[in-house]
Write an enzyme that holds these catalytic residues in place. Structure first.
Site, PDB file in Angstrom:
ATOM      1  N   ARG A   1      59.220-104.260  44.996  1.00 34.60           N
ATOM      2  CA  ARG A   1      59.988-103.208  44.321  1.00 34.60           C
ATOM      3  C   ARG A   1      60.951-102.545  45.298  1.00 34.60           C
ATOM      4  O   ARG A   1      60.575-102.239  46.435  1.00 34.60           O
ATOM      5  CB  ARG A   1      59.028-102.147  43.779  1.00 34.60           C
TER       6      ARG A   1
ATOM      7  N   LYS B   1      46.906 -96.133  39.979  1.00 39.97           N
ATOM      8  CA  LYS B   1      46.967 -96.057  38.506  1.00 39.97           C
ATOM      9  C   LYS B   1      47.109 -97.440  37.879  1.00 39.97           C
ATOM     10  O   LYS B   1      46.391 -97.783  36.932  1.00 39.97           O
ATOM     11  CB  LYS B   1      48.155 -95.183  38.048  1.00 39.97           C
TER      12      LYS B   1
ATOM     13  N   ARG C   1      55.624 -87.611  32.806  1.00 49.32           N
ATOM     14  CA  ARG C   1      55.835 -87.266  34.217  1.00 49.32           C
ATOM     15  C   ARG C   1      56.405 -85.868  34.362  1.00 49.32           C
ATOM     16  O   ARG C   1      56.562 -85.389  35.487  1.00 49.32           O
ATOM     17  CB  ARG C   1      56.812 -88.274  34.835  1.00 49.32           C
TER      18      ARG C   1
ATOM     19  N   ARG D   1      50.318-102.564  49.744  1.00 49.71           N
ATOM     20  CA  ARG D   1      50.744-103.212  48.495  1.00 49.71           C
ATOM     21  C   ARG D   1      51.942-104.118  48.739  1.00 49.71           C
ATOM     22  O   ARG D   1      51.993-105.250  48.261  1.00 49.71           O
ATOM     23  CB  ARG D   1      51.090-102.136  47.446  1.00 49.71           C
TER      24      ARG D   1
ATOM     25  N   ARG E   1      59.814 -90.054  45.950  1.00 47.60           N
ATOM     26  CA  ARG E   1      58.983 -90.168  44.741  1.00 47.60           C
ATOM     27  C   ARG E   1      57.825 -89.162  44.798  1.00 47.60           C
ATOM     28  O   ARG E   1      57.445 -88.577  43.796  1.00 47.60           O
ATOM     29  CB  ARG E   1      58.438 -91.601  44.608  1.00 47.60           C
TER      30      ARG E   1
HETATM   31  P1  AMP Z   1      56.349 -96.213  38.447  1.00 52.45           P
HETATM   32  O1  AMP Z   1      56.307 -97.704  38.317  1.00 52.45           O
HETATM   33  O2  AMP Z   1      55.515 -95.513  37.442  1.00 52.45           O
HETATM   34  O3  AMP Z   1      56.085 -95.755  39.858  1.00 52.45           O
HETATM   35  O4  AMP Z   1      57.857 -95.770  38.111  1.00 52.45           O
HETATM   36  C1  AMP Z   1      58.931 -96.250  38.845  1.00 52.45           C
HETATM   37  C2  AMP Z   1      60.146 -95.381  38.607  1.00 52.45           C
HETATM   38  O5  AMP Z   1      60.502 -95.428  37.212  1.00 52.45           O
HETATM   39  C3  AMP Z   1      59.940 -93.917  38.880  1.00 52.45           C
HETATM   40  O6  AMP Z   1      60.118 -93.602  40.271  1.00 52.45           O
HETATM   41  C4  AMP Z   1      61.007 -93.288  38.031  1.00 52.45           C
HETATM   42  O7  AMP Z   1      62.276 -93.423  38.589  1.00 52.45           O
HETATM   43  C5  AMP Z   1      60.981 -94.178  36.800  1.00 52.45           C
HETATM   44  N1  AMP Z   1      60.032 -93.654  35.803  1.00 52.45           N
HETATM   45  C6  AMP Z   1      58.906 -94.261  35.371  1.00 52.45           C
HETATM   46  N2  AMP Z   1      58.299 -93.529  34.461  1.00 52.45           N
HETATM   47  C7  AMP Z   1      59.038 -92.418  34.307  1.00 52.45           C
HETATM   48  C8  AMP Z   1      58.902 -91.269  33.507  1.00 52.45           C
HETATM   49  N3  AMP Z   1      57.868 -91.081  32.672  1.00 52.45           N
HETATM   50  N4  AMP Z   1      59.855 -90.303  33.577  1.00 52.45           N
HETATM   51  C9  AMP Z   1      60.911 -90.465  34.389  1.00 52.45           C
HETATM   52  N5  AMP Z   1      61.085 -91.530  35.171  1.00 52.45           N
HETATM   53  C10 AMP Z   1      60.148 -92.510  35.142  1.00 52.45           C
END
Ligand code: AMP
Length: 319
Positions: free
Chosen positions: A139, A13, A88, A127, A150
């Site tokens: 990360r 993404k 999400r 990655r 996740r």
């Molecule tokens: P990402 O970078 O999109 O993989 O997000 C990293 C982490 O941020 C996720 O595993 C969640 O803990 C938190 N997170 C990001 N976006 C959301 C969302 N829309 N709702 C809830 N938690 C989020």
């Protein structure tokens, strides 16, 4: 253009969002990036999110909805945005629908990147290796253990959005197992079809307006000769009666008075109903009639004078 990128962690993404941002000149809005920035800055939101993120869970809906609600109102998002990692959950999607509706905005598409779960671990490992090679901070949630959490969160809370958006006819599913380039091309192909359809939809009401305007003009034009014809007929009728009236006046100043009277009759009937043309035409008819009336009146006056003098002569002879 307003888009959502949907897909499990490691589906690509972030990579595709960057390319689409360049292609369409829209802003990327990643809730993950915003939350990481909040964590780094130690803001109240960051403090709330830190441990949840580290454990691979989801930050509460109200927290992320609050961040997005403010962000999509900023001027740089006016031209459009691409949401990566939001919504999400179904409540987040519903909140987004409300936010957009309140602001009179519309979502153009939800692009789902579908991938085999088995490939995701390899992708995340790749990655991590690339980030380490570039000397970037890795990360803390990019570990095999947290990744499986996740993924579980995605399956349980995010995957229902596939159904949510397909019901609303907004979902475009792309095979995320293709190469980055192929995925980009495929996304661009489906999005350009959407852009073209939107252009056509925008043009349709304009065309309909133009057509209805043209048909009104055509109807008016079709009625005009009838109106003019009616007015002319009226004038002809008025002109028929005009000689009698005009004849009276003509005995003093024949042609001028008759013309005036007939003109008056003409304009009285046509001013309201006919167009300028009809008035002119009617006035012409009336003038002609008036001239005729004038000469008839003159002749009548002459005849009368002749017979009068004859009578006078006859009478004087007798005496
Ligand atoms: P990402 O970078 O999109 O993989 O997000 C990293 C982490 O941020 C996720 O595993 C969640 O803990 C938190 N997170 C990001 N976006 C959301 C969302 N829309 N709702 C809830 N938690 C989020």
């Amino acid at each position: 253009m307003r888009l959502i990128l949907l897909g499990p962690p490691g589906a690509g993404k972030g990579t595709q969002a960057k390319l689409l941002v360049e292609r369409y000149g829209i802003v990327p809005l990643s809730t993950g990036d915003m939350l990481r920035a909040a964590v780094a800055a130690g803001t109240p939101v960051g403090l709330k999110a830190k441990d949840i993120m580290a454990g691979g869970g989801l930050v509460p809906d109200e927290v992320v909805v609050g961040i997005i609600a403010d962000r999509i109102l900023e001027p740089d998002a006016a031209q459009g945005f691409i949401l990566d990692g939001f919504p999400r959950t179904v409540p987040q999607a519903e909140a987004l629908d409300r936010l957009l509706k309140e602001r009179g905005l519309k979502l153009d598409a939800v692009v789902e990147l579908r991938v085999n779960e088995s490939a995701l671990l390899q992708r995340v490992e790749a990655r991590v290796a690339q980030m380490e090679a570039r000397g970037e901070t890795v990360r803390i949630d990019d570990t095999p253990e947290v990744l499986s959490k996740r993924l579980a969160a995605y399956r349980a809370q995010t995957e229902p959005l596939v159904h949510y958006y397909s019901e609303r006819r907004a979902l475009l599913t792309i095979d995320g197992m293709m190469t980055i380039d192929e995925v980009t091309k495929e996304i661009e192909r489906v999005l350009s079809a959407i852009v073209a359809a939107e252009k056509r939809a925008k043009a349709a009401p304009r065309k309909a307006r133009e057509l209805s305007k043209a048909s009104k003009v055509a109807k008016t034009a079709a009625k005009a000769p009838v109106k003019a014809d009616k007015a002319v007929k009226k004038q002809a009728a008025a002109a028929k009666t005009a000689p009698k009236k005009a004849a009276k006046k003509a005995s003093k100043k024949p042609s001028k008075a008759a013309a005036k009277g007939a003109k008056k009759a003409a304009s009285r009937n046509t001013a309201k109903k006919g167009g300028k043309k009809a008035v002119k035409k009617a006035a012409k008819v009336a003038n002609k009639a008036a001239r005729k009336a004038g000469s008839t009146a003159k002749k009548a006056a002459k005849k009368h004078a002749k017979s009068r003098s004859k009578t006078v002569k006859r009478l004087t002879k007798r005496r």
